[in-house]
Design a protein around this motif. Structure first.
Motif: not given
Length: 345
Positions: A307-311
């Motif tokens: 989730a952090l990478a795709l935000r």
């Protein structure tokens, strides 16, 4: 033919060979020519499937871990895969087997393939040369719009992070073991260049120091971060001196090996010695006896790092998601034998 062979023939590192063949501008021209000449001489052809992934880069995420066969990394990877499936994202998985150059080479390859994001799942190395080489790959990738997120501490990278509270968790475990009455401890620890090892050992020492207990140097035994490493370290501990009443293995996988070594030597857990680990991989609940440990939400950590990478990025500041561990007391730990005998008397 593998890239390792090409690198050796050219007299360069695996990471340099990967960057040279992938067109990275950071490689000196003489080294680039040397690597390409070696590849041509040896008939090396880059993996066609890997090259094809470049055309699907917008839906591809690279996940680089130390060893997917380790239940710790497998559980985190499972969380990544489950979250990726919900977003129709393809995950490319690679194991470095804790070889720093291989990690850098994989990052370089994913960068050349224009992957949407790169996830680094595992401890950073306490090595300045490795830190500089990794930053040299990550920083231009991020500047070009790529996304990087990590699990565990990587002090050289300014990227989004999921940080398990290794130091605090180990300190809390020490306090719980002290509360059982233990005062004689040993630690089975891993390679000192891994930040996870450094943090967990330091936290355990801190928890003991709060009670005025010092961990003697001969009671710290190093091994590899594997079941076999725990088994070997436990056998070494048994051969060194009088046994402590409690052993902390800095990862559950090492604790599993230690339990086997104690059983082979006729040392009973917890009757003769208590044993604790860290991570709460699913296997340890089924051991006999079940293992006391510090539980981390491993699958959720995998979901969080994706989730952090795709935000969408928000300015230049990175986000840090700290994950606390919970001490889970199970049957592998009990009060020390002397205190049990006194209570019975």
């Amino acid at each position: 033919m593998t890239l390792d062979v090409v690198a050796r023939r050219a007299g360069v590192s695996l990471a340099t060979a990967s960057r040279a063949l992938n067109g990275a501008t950071s490689v000196r021209e003489d080294l680039r020519r040397r690597v390409r000449a070696a590849a041509e001489l040896l008939g090396y052809v880059p993996n066609a499937h890997a090259q094809a992934l470049a055309s699907a880069s917008n839906s591809t995420v690279g996940l680089i871990c130390h060893d997917v066969g380790d239940p710790y990394f497998a559980a985190i990877a499972d969380g990544v895969m489950r979250a990726a499936a919900e977003q129709d994202v393809l995950v490319v998985l690679a194991s470095t087997f804790r070889e720093p150059d291989r990690e850098i080479a994989y990052v370089s390859t994913l960068r050349a393939q224009r992957a949407r994001a790169i996830l680094l799942i595992g401890s950073g190395f306490q090595d300045r040369d490795w830190e500089r080489a990794l930053a040299a790959e990550v920083e231009p990738y991020v500047r070009a719009g790529g996304r990087v997120a990590v699990v565990s501490r990587h002090r050289s990278l300014r990227v989004d992070s999921v940080l398990p509270e290794n130091r605090a968790g180990a300190a809390a475990l020490a306090r719980s073991l002290l509360a059982l009455g233990h005062r004689e401890f040993a630690v089975l620890t891993g390679p000192p260049e891994l930040s996870t090892v450094v943090d967990r050992l330091a936290g355990f020492r801190q928890g003991l120091a709060e009670a005025g207990i010092r961990l003697a140097p001969h009671r710290v035994v190093r091994g590899t971060f594997t079941r076999e490493g725990g088994h070997t370290a436990a056998r070494e501990l048994l051969a060194r001196s009088t046994l402590p009443t409690c052993v902390f293995a800095v990862t559950d996988v090492m604790a599993v090996g230690a339990l086997a070594a104690f059983r082979e030597a006729g040392v009973r857990v917890p009757q003769d010695i208590s044993l604790a680990g860290f991570d709460d991989i699913p296997l340890v609940r089924e051991l006999s006896p079940p293992l006391t440990t510090v539980a981390l939400p491993l699958t959720a950590m995998g979901q969080d790092v994706l989730a952090l990478a795709l935000r969408e990025p928000r300015g230049s500041r990175s986000r840090v998601l700290r994950v606390g561990g919970e001490v889970i007391m199970r049957a592998s730990t009990a009060p020390p034998p002397d205190s049990r005998a006194a209570a019975a008397g």
